[in-house]
Scaffold this motif. Sequence first.
Motif, PDB file in Angstrom:
ATOM      1  N   TYR A 124     -12.292 -14.345  20.482  1.00 18.68           N
ATOM      2  CA  TYR A 124     -12.194 -14.802  19.086  1.00 18.68           C
ATOM      3  C   TYR A 124     -13.408 -15.655  18.681  1.00 18.68           C
ATOM      4  O   TYR A 124     -13.886 -15.567  17.545  1.00 18.68           O
ATOM      5  CB  TYR A 124     -10.918 -15.603  18.879  1.00 18.68           C
ATOM      6  N   GLU A 125     -13.889 -16.460  19.589  1.00 22.12           N
ATOM      7  CA  GLU A 125     -15.043 -17.308  19.278  1.00 22.12           C
ATOM      8  C   GLU A 125     -16.350 -16.674  19.748  1.00 22.12           C
ATOM      9  O   GLU A 125     -17.399 -16.933  19.169  1.00 22.12           O
ATOM     10  CB  GLU A 125     -14.871 -18.684  19.936  1.00 22.12           C
ATOM     11  N   HIS A 126     -16.250 -15.869  20.769  1.00 18.90           N
ATOM     12  CA  HIS A 126     -17.462 -15.297  21.337  1.00 18.90           C
ATOM     13  C   HIS A 126     -18.190 -14.400  20.346  1.00 18.90           C
ATOM     14  O   HIS A 126     -19.432 -14.306  20.371  1.00 18.90           O
ATOM     15  CB  HIS A 126     -17.104 -14.512  22.611  1.00 18.90           C
ATOM     16  N   ILE A 127     -17.454 -13.765  19.457  1.00 15.10           N
ATOM     17  CA  ILE A 127     -18.105 -12.813  18.536  1.00 15.10           C
ATOM     18  C   ILE A 127     -18.987 -13.526  17.519  1.00 15.10           C
ATOM     19  O   ILE A 127     -19.821 -12.876  16.872  1.00 15.10           O
ATOM     20  CB  ILE A 127     -17.062 -11.953  17.795  1.00 15.10           C
ATOM     21  N   PHE A 128     -18.811 -14.844  17.353  1.00 16.07           N
ATOM     22  CA  PHE A 128     -19.649 -15.572  16.389  1.00 16.07           C
ATOM     23  C   PHE A 128     -20.930 -16.096  17.029  1.00 16.07           C
ATOM     24  O   PHE A 128     -21.723 -16.760  16.361  1.00 16.07           O
ATOM     25  CB  PHE A 128     -18.859 -16.744  15.784  1.00 16.07           C
ATOM     26  N   GLU A 129     -21.116 -15.828  18.310  1.00 16.29           N
ATOM     27  CA  GLU A 129     -22.365 -16.204  18.951  1.00 16.29           C
ATOM     28  C   GLU A 129     -23.441 -15.178  18.618  1.00 16.29           C
ATOM     29  O   GLU A 129     -23.158 -14.028  18.284  1.00 16.29           O
ATOM     30  CB  GLU A 129     -22.165 -16.304  20.464  1.00 16.29           C
ATOM     31  N   ARG A 130     -24.660 -15.603  18.756  1.00  9.22           N
ATOM     32  CA  ARG A 130     -25.768 -14.735  18.380  1.00  9.22           C
ATOM     33  C   ARG A 130     -25.916 -13.560  19.348  1.00  9.22           C
ATOM     34  O   ARG A 130     -25.737 -13.716  20.547  1.00  9.22           O
ATOM     35  CB  ARG A 130     -27.071 -15.539  18.358  1.00  9.22           C
ATOM     36  N   PHE A 131     -26.247 -12.426  18.780  1.00 14.76           N
ATOM     37  CA  PHE A 131     -26.544 -11.198  19.528  1.00 14.76           C
ATOM     38  C   PHE A 131     -25.362 -10.769  20.391  1.00 14.76           C
ATOM     39  O   PHE A 131     -25.543 -10.271  21.499  1.00 14.76           O
ATOM     40  CB  PHE A 131     -27.801 -11.377  20.397  1.00 14.76           C
ATOM     41  N   THR A 132     -24.161 -10.999  19.868  1.00 13.71           N
ATOM     42  CA  THR A 132     -22.963 -10.573  20.601  1.00 13.71           C
ATOM     43  C   THR A 132     -22.576  -9.173  20.143  1.00 13.71           C
ATOM     44  O   THR A 132     -22.380  -8.918  18.957  1.00 13.71           O
ATOM     45  CB  THR A 132     -21.803 -11.554  20.343  1.00 13.71           C
ATOM     46  N   ARG A 133     -22.448  -8.233  21.118  1.00 13.04           N
ATOM     47  CA  ARG A 133     -21.985  -6.880  20.832  1.00 13.04           C
ATOM     48  C   ARG A 133     -20.930  -6.561  21.880  1.00 13.04           C
ATOM     49  O   ARG A 133     -21.233  -6.326  23.051  1.00 13.04           O
ATOM     50  CB  ARG A 133     -23.140  -5.868  20.906  1.00 13.04           C
ATOM     51  N   LEU A 134     -19.693  -6.592  21.441  1.00 13.24           N
ATOM     52  CA  LEU A 134     -18.619  -6.426  22.403  1.00 13.24           C
ATOM     53  C   LEU A 134     -18.479  -4.998  22.890  1.00 13.24           C
ATOM     54  O   LEU A 134     -18.033  -4.744  24.003  1.00 13.24           O
ATOM     55  CB  LEU A 134     -17.293  -6.883  21.768  1.00 13.24           C
ATOM     56  N   ASP A 135     -18.797  -4.068  22.072  1.00 12.08           N
ATOM     57  CA  ASP A 135     -18.623  -2.654  22.421  1.00 12.08           C
ATOM     58  C   ASP A 135     -20.002  -2.061  22.661  1.00 12.08           C
ATOM     59  O   ASP A 135     -20.800  -1.930  21.735  1.00 12.08           O
ATOM     60  CB  ASP A 135     -17.912  -1.916  21.279  1.00 12.08           C
ATOM     61  N   GLU A 136     -20.310  -1.741  23.906  1.00 11.25           N
ATOM     62  CA  GLU A 136     -21.619  -1.188  24.212  1.00 11.25           C
ATOM     63  C   GLU A 136     -21.848   0.161  23.539  1.00 11.25           C
ATOM     64  O   GLU A 136     -22.970   0.624  23.409  1.00 11.25           O
ATOM     65  CB  GLU A 136     -21.772  -1.035  25.733  1.00 11.25           C
ATOM     66  N   ALA A 137     -20.744   0.828  23.116  1.00 15.21           N
ATOM     67  CA  ALA A 137     -20.910   2.107  22.423  1.00 15.21           C
ATOM     68  C   ALA A 137     -21.521   1.914  21.058  1.00 15.21           C
ATOM     69  O   ALA A 137     -22.026   2.850  20.467  1.00 15.21           O
ATOM     70  CB  ALA A 137     -19.554   2.811  22.308  1.00 15.21           C
ATOM     71  N   ARG A 138     -21.419   0.655  20.537  1.00 12.93           N
ATOM     72  CA  ARG A 138     -22.026   0.396  19.232  1.00 12.93           C
ATOM     73  C   ARG A 138     -23.522   0.223  19.462  1.00 12.93           C
ATOM     74  O   ARG A 138     -24.001  -0.885  19.685  1.00 12.93           O
ATOM     75  CB  ARG A 138     -21.432  -0.864  18.603  1.00 12.93           C
ATOM     76  N   ALA A 139     -24.215   1.282  19.480  1.00 12.38           N
ATOM     77  CA  ALA A 139     -25.637   1.254  19.814  1.00 12.38           C
ATOM     78  C   ALA A 139     -26.414   0.509  18.749  1.00 12.38           C
ATOM     79  O   ALA A 139     -25.962   0.328  17.627  1.00 12.38           O
ATOM     80  CB  ALA A 139     -26.155   2.696  19.941  1.00 12.38           C
ATOM     81  N   ARG A 140     -27.595   0.110  19.131  1.00 10.80           N
ATOM     82  CA  ARG A 140     -28.418  -0.672  18.220  1.00 10.80           C
ATOM     83  C   ARG A 140     -28.753   0.104  16.954  1.00 10.80           C
ATOM     84  O   ARG A 140     -28.892  -0.466  15.886  1.00 10.80           O
ATOM     85  CB  ARG A 140     -29.700  -1.090  18.940  1.00 10.80           C
ATOM     86  N   ASP A 141     -28.845   1.425  17.056  1.00 12.45           N
ATOM     87  CA  ASP A 141     -29.212   2.184  15.853  1.00 12.45           C
ATOM     88  C   ASP A 141     -28.057   2.367  14.901  1.00 12.45           C
ATOM     89  O   ASP A 141     -28.256   2.655  13.733  1.00 12.45           O
ATOM     90  CB  ASP A 141     -29.785   3.552  16.264  1.00 12.45           C
ATOM     91  N   THR A 142     -26.800   2.233  15.381  1.00 11.81           N
ATOM     92  CA  THR A 142     -25.663   2.381  14.486  1.00 11.81           C
ATOM     93  C   THR A 142     -24.966   1.055  14.225  1.00 11.81           C
ATOM     94  O   THR A 142     -24.283   0.911  13.234  1.00 11.81           O
ATOM     95  CB  THR A 142     -24.645   3.353  15.083  1.00 11.81           C
ATOM     96  N   GLY A 143     -25.110   0.093  15.134  1.00  8.79           N
ATOM     97  CA  GLY A 143     -24.465  -1.207  14.961  1.00  8.79           C
ATOM     98  C   GLY A 143     -25.399  -2.201  14.319  1.00  8.79           C
ATOM     99  O   GLY A 143     -26.491  -1.875  13.871  1.00  8.79           O
ATOM    100  N   GLY A 144     -24.961  -3.457  14.322  1.00 15.79           N
ATOM    101  CA  GLY A 144     -25.780  -4.520  13.736  1.00 15.79           C
ATOM    102  C   GLY A 144     -26.675  -5.145  14.787  1.00 15.79           C
ATOM    103  O   GLY A 144     -26.722  -4.719  15.939  1.00 15.79           O
ATOM    104  N   SER A 145     -27.372  -6.189  14.364  1.00 13.13           N
ATOM    105  CA  SER A 145     -28.282  -6.892  15.270  1.00 13.13           C
ATOM    106  C   SER A 145     -27.569  -7.914  16.119  1.00 13.13           C
ATOM    107  O   SER A 145     -28.154  -8.488  17.037  1.00 13.13           O
ATOM    108  CB  SER A 145     -29.366  -7.611  14.453  1.00 13.13           C
ATOM    109  N   GLY A 146     -26.287  -8.169  15.815  1.00 15.45           N
ATOM    110  CA  GLY A 146     -25.562  -9.206  16.540  1.00 15.45           C
ATOM    111  C   GLY A 146     -25.692 -10.578  15.903  1.00 15.45           C
ATOM    112  O   GLY A 146     -25.257 -11.568  16.479  1.00 15.45           O
TER     113      GLY A 146
END
Length: 526
Positions: free
Chosen positions: A458-480
């Motif tokens: 719940y708190e970890h996702i608000f940290e910088r460059f956090t991507r919980l799902d590795e399937a969310r690739a950089r080209d389709t996901g956000g910068s974190g």
Amino acid sequence: MTARRHRPLRAAALLRALPGQVRIAFVAGVTAFVLCGSGAWWLFQHVRAGVYARTEERAFGLSLQLAAQAATGKQPLSDPLLGWPLIEIDRAGRVTVAAGGAQDLADLPKLLPPPPAPPPHRATGSPERGTVHVGAVDEREHERFHRSDGTLKPPADADTRAEEDARTAHQNAHALAHHTMTVFATAVHTPAHACRLPTEPDGSCRSTLYVLVPSYITEQAGAPLRVPLLVGVPLAALLVAALAWAAARRSLRPVEAIRREVAEITDTSLDRRVPVPDARDPVRRLALTTNITLDRLETAVERQRRFVADASHELRSPVAALRYELETALAHPDTINPHEALRDALAATHRLNALTDDLLLLARPDHPAAHSLVDLAGLASELVHEYQHRGHPVSLGNKPDQAPVRGDGAQLHRLLRNLLDNAVRHAHTAVVLDVTTDGRTHTLTLHNDGPPLPPDEYEHIFERFTRLDEARARDTGGSGLGLAIARDIAERHHGTLTAHSDHPHPGTTFTLTLPGAGGAAAEGCL
């Protein structure tokens, strides 16, 4: 004139150059000296005035008593206050009685006030008060009473009673000389049968009895106070100065502790804080303010360090990718599609620009947000409408007519857009946005029906460059950085942003809470 003007300036500069506790002790000592000295002077004058007033009362009573004796022709006058200065002068200007040193004062009859009017049918009149400034002592018998050096001779054991009285009278004359004193003049009428030196045709005597109020009595009364006051006032001032110095030194001890602690703080120990004294005084407020400033400094330095670390970590890959694309295009121009290579380079450039903007936004100081009025409900409706037109499954649930908050409209717009981008990216079929208010606080909830978050994230996702799902690739996901920026904006607006997955429907819910601006101010919302 210029030198006189510069003296106070130099004195003030020297005083400012002294250490704080010394300056406090000096000012306290001078103040105590002035106050104690003024009090001592008042006490001394009060005692002298009281003694002189009582002495005048005694002289008034003595005048009545001696005038009654003189009216009966009694000689010599019986003075119950032995040694009191008095003189009797008849209408012919002859001195008939003199005592207490008055007989040794030069030209005293000429200096006395004029005689009062004689009483019509009484032997004595009422004493009339006046003043006389006594002149010098008649020194025609100087050698009789003085040593060769001019000082008065002490009484000798061989002196007769008359010689002792004469010496005492001469000493009293010196004590009276050159002083202004009160004198009581009483008219006396002595009948013919008791008169030795008649002044009237019927053989009676008319005279004036002068009784002087000697000033040396008040000086003798104040003498026991003079030495204690002259010694006590400086001692009291020194004691106050010492106590003020000790108190100032003790009061400034926490300041010295604060100074030592601040002097030892470096860029590697910004977590240290100065000691806060228990006393609720300006020193405690100074310590608290210093710690608050150190908190801000630590936050700023930490923000700068994170920016440097984030920039060096996150910018290295896209820069390397862009460099690779360009070097490949230059090295093998015949094997690549120029249009496709430029398009990929432009995309990488856009990504670099967006990432740089996000990093700079997080690295800026925590200055307060702007205080414009922004309608949170209207802003939510506007963004939901935009996302619906772009084909995203976003819908608006509950919404009040207005939800005014104070802040920066552009930042709040960025906050909601980051939340919507994240929700749309992870939703399966739907994203629902609700806005509620209780008048003082406005709450915005955004629910997506994507994979729920585990509680420890719940708190970890608000940290910088956090991507919980590795399937969310950089080209389709956000910068974190989107959620980190969203929480940062919420905190700048004195609000909160949290995430949880305990919604009645599967998925993840983000809750934004912001303080309201009041209903009366809502008319000017942007």
